[in-house]
Write a protein that holds these residues in place. Structure first.
Motif, PDB file in Angstrom:
ATOM      1  N   UNK A 184       0.827  -1.208   0.000  1.00 51.93           N
ATOM      2  CA  UNK A 184       0.000   0.000   0.000  1.00 51.93           C
ATOM      3  C   UNK A 184       0.863   1.260   0.000  1.00 51.93           C
ATOM      4  N   UNK A 185       0.341   2.316  -0.580  1.00 46.13           N
ATOM      5  CA  UNK A 185       1.059   3.584  -0.616  1.00 46.13           C
ATOM      6  C   UNK A 185       0.537   4.551   0.439  1.00 46.13           C
ATOM      7  N   UNK A 186      -0.753   4.849   0.367  1.00 45.85           N
ATOM      8  CA  UNK A 186      -1.327   5.896   1.220  1.00 45.85           C
ATOM      9  C   UNK A 186      -1.193   5.590   2.709  1.00 45.85           C
ATOM     10  N   UNK A 187      -1.443   4.356   3.179  1.00 48.70           N
ATOM     11  CA  UNK A 187      -1.271   4.130   4.625  1.00 48.70           C
ATOM     12  C   UNK A 187       0.137   4.443   5.121  1.00 48.70           C
ATOM     13  N   UNK A 188       1.139   4.140   4.322  1.00 47.67           N
ATOM     14  CA  UNK A 188       2.509   4.460   4.722  1.00 47.67           C
ATOM     15  C   UNK A 188       2.760   5.964   4.675  1.00 47.67           C
ATOM     16  N   UNK A 189       2.132   6.659   3.730  1.00 41.18           N
ATOM     17  CA  UNK A 189       2.283   8.110   3.676  1.00 41.18           C
ATOM     18  C   UNK A 189       1.560   8.778   4.843  1.00 41.18           C
ATOM     19  N   UNK A 190       0.433   8.209   5.263  1.00 45.44           N
ATOM     20  CA  UNK A 190      -0.249   8.713   6.460  1.00 45.44           C
ATOM     21  C   UNK A 190       0.663   8.547   7.670  1.00 45.44           C
ATOM     22  N   UNK A 191       1.296   7.379   7.764  1.00 46.41           N
ATOM     23  CA  UNK A 191       2.237   7.125   8.852  1.00 46.41           C
ATOM     24  C   UNK A 191       3.431   8.079   8.775  1.00 46.41           C
ATOM     25  N   UNK A 192       3.933   8.307   7.562  1.00 47.15           N
ATOM     26  CA  UNK A 192       5.068   9.222   7.388  1.00 47.15           C
ATOM     27  C   UNK A 192       4.696  10.639   7.826  1.00 47.15           C
ATOM     28  N   UNK A 193       3.496  11.083   7.467  1.00 51.22           N
ATOM     29  CA  UNK A 193       3.061  12.426   7.861  1.00 51.22           C
ATOM     30  C   UNK A 193       2.917  12.525   9.374  1.00 51.22           C
ATOM     31  N   UNK A 194       2.409  11.476   9.999  1.00 52.08           N
ATOM     32  CA  UNK A 194       2.267  11.465  11.456  1.00 52.08           C
ATOM     33  C   UNK A 194       3.634  11.568  12.132  1.00 52.08           C
ATOM     34  N   UNK A 195       4.581  10.726  11.691  1.00 52.80           N
ATOM     35  CA  UNK A 195       5.921  10.753  12.277  1.00 52.80           C
ATOM     36  C   UNK A 195       6.613  12.088  11.991  1.00 52.80           C
ATOM     37  N   UNK A 196       6.432  12.600  10.779  1.00 48.51           N
ATOM     38  CA  UNK A 196       7.044  13.889  10.434  1.00 48.51           C
ATOM     39  C   UNK A 196       6.468  15.005  11.299  1.00 48.51           C
ATOM     40  N   UNK A 197       5.198  14.900  11.630  1.00 50.18           N
ATOM     41  CA  UNK A 197       4.577  15.898  12.493  1.00 50.18           C
ATOM     42  C   UNK A 197       5.195  15.942  13.876  1.00 50.18           C
ATOM     43  N   UNK A 198       5.823  14.858  14.280  1.00 51.02           N
ATOM     44  CA  UNK A 198       6.475  14.797  15.590  1.00 51.02           C
ATOM     45  C   UNK A 198       7.901  15.339  15.556  1.00 51.02           C
ATOM     46  N   UNK A 199       8.530  15.352  14.370  1.00 47.45           N
ATOM     47  CA  UNK A 199       9.929  15.760  14.362  1.00 47.45           C
ATOM     48  C   UNK A 199      10.445  16.368  13.076  1.00 47.45           C
ATOM     49  N   UNK A 200       9.557  16.549  12.085  1.00 48.44           N
ATOM     50  CA  UNK A 200      10.014  17.104  10.826  1.00 48.44           C
ATOM     51  C   UNK A 200       8.858  17.859  10.165  1.00 48.44           C
ATOM     52  N   UNK A 201       8.484  19.005  10.732  1.00 49.18           N
ATOM     53  CA  UNK A 201       7.312  19.748  10.260  1.00 49.18           C
ATOM     54  C   UNK A 201       7.342  20.095   8.768  1.00 49.18           C
TER      55      UNK A 201
END
Length: 122
Positions: free
Chosen positions: A31-48
């Motif tokens: 899947x693409x989008x679920x991993x991108x959702x996860x990436x955005x979540x993690x980025x929100x914690x340390x890479x705005x």
């Protein structure tokens, strides 16, 4: 303020999830989008900056925003995911996999499909 180690771990998590999402572009079973959702979540914690870029992306940004705002999944994505799970479950039956796996995997996929179809649509 995040400590440097925490910042590094959140960024590493965002990069790994983003890489898996990009891999999903080439592999139909990933899947693409679920991993991108996860990436955005993690980025929100340390890479705005990465989070902003993902949210503003012309193709995937709306999917990420829909998930964040309403936990919504488009019908087309639900149909595609369900079809891929069905193909995977049928294909598994023609392999030499253990009997327990041939039973457990389709049951897990069915549970995921039910959960997915219970999500609202944008």
């Amino acid at each position: 303020m995040l400590r440097p180690t925490q910042l590094l771990l959140w960024r590493a998590g965002a990069i790994v999830a983003l890489a898996l999402g990009l891999l999903g572009l080439a592999l139909p079973v990933a899947p693409t989008v679920p991993f991108l959702i996860l990436a955005a979540w993690a980025a929100g914690k340390g890479w705005p900056a990465l989070e902003r870029w993902l949210l503003a992306h012309s193709i995937y940004g709306p999917h990420i925003r829909n998930w964040r705002q309403r936990r919504a999944v488009p019908r087309k994505a639900k149909l595609f995911a369900t079809a891929m799970m069905l193909v995977s479950a049928v294909g598994l039956e023609f392999t030499g996999a253990a009997v327990w796996l041939k039973a457990a995997a389709p049951l897990t996929m069915a549970a995921v499909a039910i959960w997915l179809w219970l999500r609202p649509e944008p």
